[in-house]
Every structure is written in C-alpha cells, then in structure tokens.
Design an enzyme around this catalytic site. Structure first.
Site, PDB file in Angstrom:
ATOM      1  CB  SER A   7      -0.894   0.014   1.238  1.00  0.00           C
ATOM      2  OG  SER A   7      -1.382   1.328   1.440  1.00  0.00           O
ATOM      3  CG  HIS A  32      -3.713  -1.648  -1.749  1.00  0.00           C
ATOM      4  ND1 HIS A  32      -4.814  -2.421  -2.064  1.00  0.00           N
ATOM      5  CD2 HIS A  32      -4.107  -0.861  -0.715  1.00  0.00           C
ATOM      6  CE1 HIS A  32      -5.814  -2.122  -1.260  1.00  0.00           C
ATOM      7  NE2 HIS A  32      -5.417  -1.171  -0.434  1.00  0.00           N
ATOM      8  CG  ASP A  34      -5.125   2.336   0.746  1.00  0.00           C
ATOM      9  OD1 ASP A  34      -6.018   1.483   0.666  1.00  0.00           O
ATOM     10  OD2 ASP A  34      -3.974   2.082   1.156  1.00  0.00           O
ATOM     11  CG  MET A  36      -8.615   6.918   2.294  1.00  0.00           C
ATOM     12  SD  MET A  36      -7.815   6.941   3.908  1.00  0.00           S
ATOM     13  CE  MET A  36      -6.815   5.447   3.801  1.00  0.00           C
ATOM     14  CG  MET A  67     -11.409   2.952   2.062  1.00  0.00           C
ATOM     15  SD  MET A  67      -9.812   2.947   2.915  1.00  0.00           S
ATOM     16  CE  MET A  67      -8.726   3.013   1.491  1.00  0.00           C
ATOM     17  CG  MET A 136     -11.472  -3.142   5.196  1.00  0.00           C
ATOM     18  SD  MET A 136     -10.023  -2.687   4.236  1.00  0.00           S
ATOM     19  CE  MET A 136      -9.026  -1.817   5.440  1.00  0.00           C
ATOM     20  CG  ASP A 174      -5.994  -3.086   3.053  1.00  0.00           C
ATOM     21  OD1 ASP A 174      -4.935  -2.802   3.646  1.00  0.00           O
ATOM     22  OD2 ASP A 174      -6.637  -2.270   2.359  1.00  0.00           O
TER      23      ASP A 174
HETATM   24  C1  DX5 Z   1      -6.302   1.350   5.453  1.00  0.00           C
HETATM   25  C2  DX5 Z   1      -5.807   1.011   4.075  1.00  0.00           C
HETATM   26  C3  DX5 Z   1      -4.672   0.097   4.037  1.00  0.00           C
HETATM   27  C4  DX5 Z   1      -3.417   0.575   4.752  1.00  0.00           C
HETATM   28  C5  DX5 Z   1      -2.622  -0.634   5.140  1.00  0.00           C
HETATM   29  O1  DX5 Z   1      -7.484   2.036   5.330  1.00  0.00           O
HETATM   30  O2  DX5 Z   1      -6.846   0.419   3.334  1.00  0.00           O
HETATM   31  O3  DX5 Z   1      -4.371  -0.280   2.692  1.00  0.00           O
HETATM   32  O4  DX5 Z   1      -2.629   1.424   3.962  1.00  0.00           O
HETATM   33  O5  DX5 Z   1      -1.532  -0.216   5.881  1.00  0.00           O
HETATM   34  P1  DX5 Z   1      -0.851  -1.166   6.973  1.00  0.00           P
HETATM   35  O6  DX5 Z   1      -0.319  -2.365   6.231  1.00  0.00           O
HETATM   36  O7  DX5 Z   1       0.225  -0.310   7.540  1.00  0.00           O
HETATM   37  O8  DX5 Z   1      -1.906  -1.538   7.968  1.00  0.00           O
HETATM   38 ZN    ZN Z   2      -6.335  -0.441   1.343  1.00  0.00          ZN
END
Ligand code: DX5
Ligand code: ZN
Length: 214
Positions: A7, A32, A34, A36, A67, A136, A174
């Site tokens: 990520s 990956h 993310d 948001m 997200m 998640m 994740d």
């Molecule tokens: C959280 C994200 C993840 C996050 C994972 O909302 O969806 O992808 O970046 O990070 P780690 O591996 O540090 O938990």
């Molecule tokens: Zn994620």
C-alpha cells in the site's frame, strides 16, 4: 504463492516515483492505491492526478481501493487509468450488483471490500460476479494500525463459500499484515495481502515483500 500488494499510503510521498519503482523491482504483485474522500473515512488521500503519475511509473498492475461515499463517481474518475482491480465498500453502496457490472464493462476486475464488522454472507449473492473480495483487518482510514484477529475466521468462512460458489474469486486481506500473521492468513485461504507499513518501514523492502510471498 501468496500475492503481495504494497500500500503506497506508507510510501514517502516526496519520493513517490522512487518508492514505487523500488517495490515493483522488488517483485511485488500489485500496487495497492488507497483512495479516501474524508467522508466515508476520516482521512483524505490522493485523486486521479497523483494516481496517473503512480500508474506511469508502476510496472505492476494497480489495485485501487475506494474508501468513498460516491462510488460510481470515483469509478468513472479512475477507470481511464486502467487499473487491474477497483474495489468498493459494500457498506457504502446501495446497488452493488449494478456497480460490479459497470466496473466490468469498463474492462476492470470488480472487487468488494468488507469492513471488520461485515459478515461474508453480505456478499453471498454477489460472489459469482466478483474477481476478488477484500477483507479489512483494520478499520479503514489509516496505515500502521493493529491487525484485527477475527479476520482469520472470516477468511476461512469466505474461503469455504468461494470454493463452493466461485473458486476463481480471490480473497485479499488489508491492514496490519506482517511476517507474524502471514502464515495464519495463508492457512485460512487468503490469496493476496496488502501491506503498507510493514513493507515501507522495513530496512529491506525486497526482503519484506519476499517474507510475505509464502
Ligand atoms: C487502510 C488502508 C490500508 C493501509 C494498510 O485504510 O486500506 O491499505 O494502507 O496499511 P498497513 O499495512 O500499515 O496496515
Ligand atoms: Zn487499502
């Protein structure tokens, strides 16, 4: 072998190209991303301008994790970047089946995300139309959180369900993934793990990625 999707939320955004090239050269399977919106989750990340720069330097396919509140708007925004997967949260979509069809019609593999409280049964009647389900193992919004153990049981239940209904559908987990929980995830039937802080904060990112590819 377990696939690994680092990520980029935990990358150094001042050196994003360098970090993306490094993980791709280190043998990661997906990148990956993310996304948001500050509404569905209490954090804000990157939009299509930055993600197109990510796509330009990534030599591995993108795995976009939405997200957000308005999924359809964001699917249309990111589709031109041709990611391998776009995943959206079931908790935030009134018409998930319609959105799955839309993502597929754009030439992208559709995936659905389940928050820690959402049971696998929520997607039982969607499973045959999905390429991946993302579980998640933290509450979405931030990197670097602690792994929620109940995802192991949920992954086992989902594994049984997908073997019955759609064996080609992948299971991705994740949040909080590291070398301490990877074997449990493998044993539960997980195919892909997302790892942010574990990979990017490791002194040797290639070693970190390889330690998860079991
Ligand atoms: C959280 C994200 C993840 C996050 C994972 O909302 O969806 O992808 O970046 O990070 P780690 O591996 O540090 O938990
Ligand atoms: Zn994620």
């Amino acid at each position: 072998m377990m696939k690994v999707a680092p990520s980029i939320l935990s990358a150094d955004f001042g050196n994003l190209q360098r970090d993306i090239e490094e993980i791709c050269q280190s043998g990661c399977d997906l990148v990956h991303v993310d996304v948001m919106d500050g509404h569905f989750v209490p954090n804000l990340t990157i939009g299509p301008v930055v993600v197109s720069a990510v796509a330009a330097c990534a030599t591995k396919p993108l795995d976009i994790h939405l997200m957000v509140e308005n999924n359809t708007f964001f699917v249309e925004l990111f589709a031109p970047l041709k990611p391998e997967y776009i995943s959206f949260h079931i908790e935030e979509e009134k018409h998930p089946h319609r959105l799955i069809q839309k993502i597929r019609s754009l030439g992208i593999k559709p995936a659905i995300v389940l928050n820690p409280h959402t049971p696998p049964e929520a997607i039982e009647y969607l499973l045959q139309d999905l390429d991946m389900v993302l579980l998640m193992s933290v509450n979405p919004g931030f990197g670097g959180q602690i792994f929620i153990d109940s995802v192991i049981k949920k992954a086992s239940c989902l594994n049984e369900m997908r073997n019955r209904l759609n064996p080609d559908c992948l299971i991705e987990v994740d949040g909080g993934v590291n070398d301490q929980n990877i074997q449990l995830l493998k044993d539960a039937g997980v195919d892909v793990v997302v790892a942010g802080s574990y990979v990017f904060k490791h002194e040797n990112r290639k070693t970190a990625i390889e330690s998860l590819q079991i």
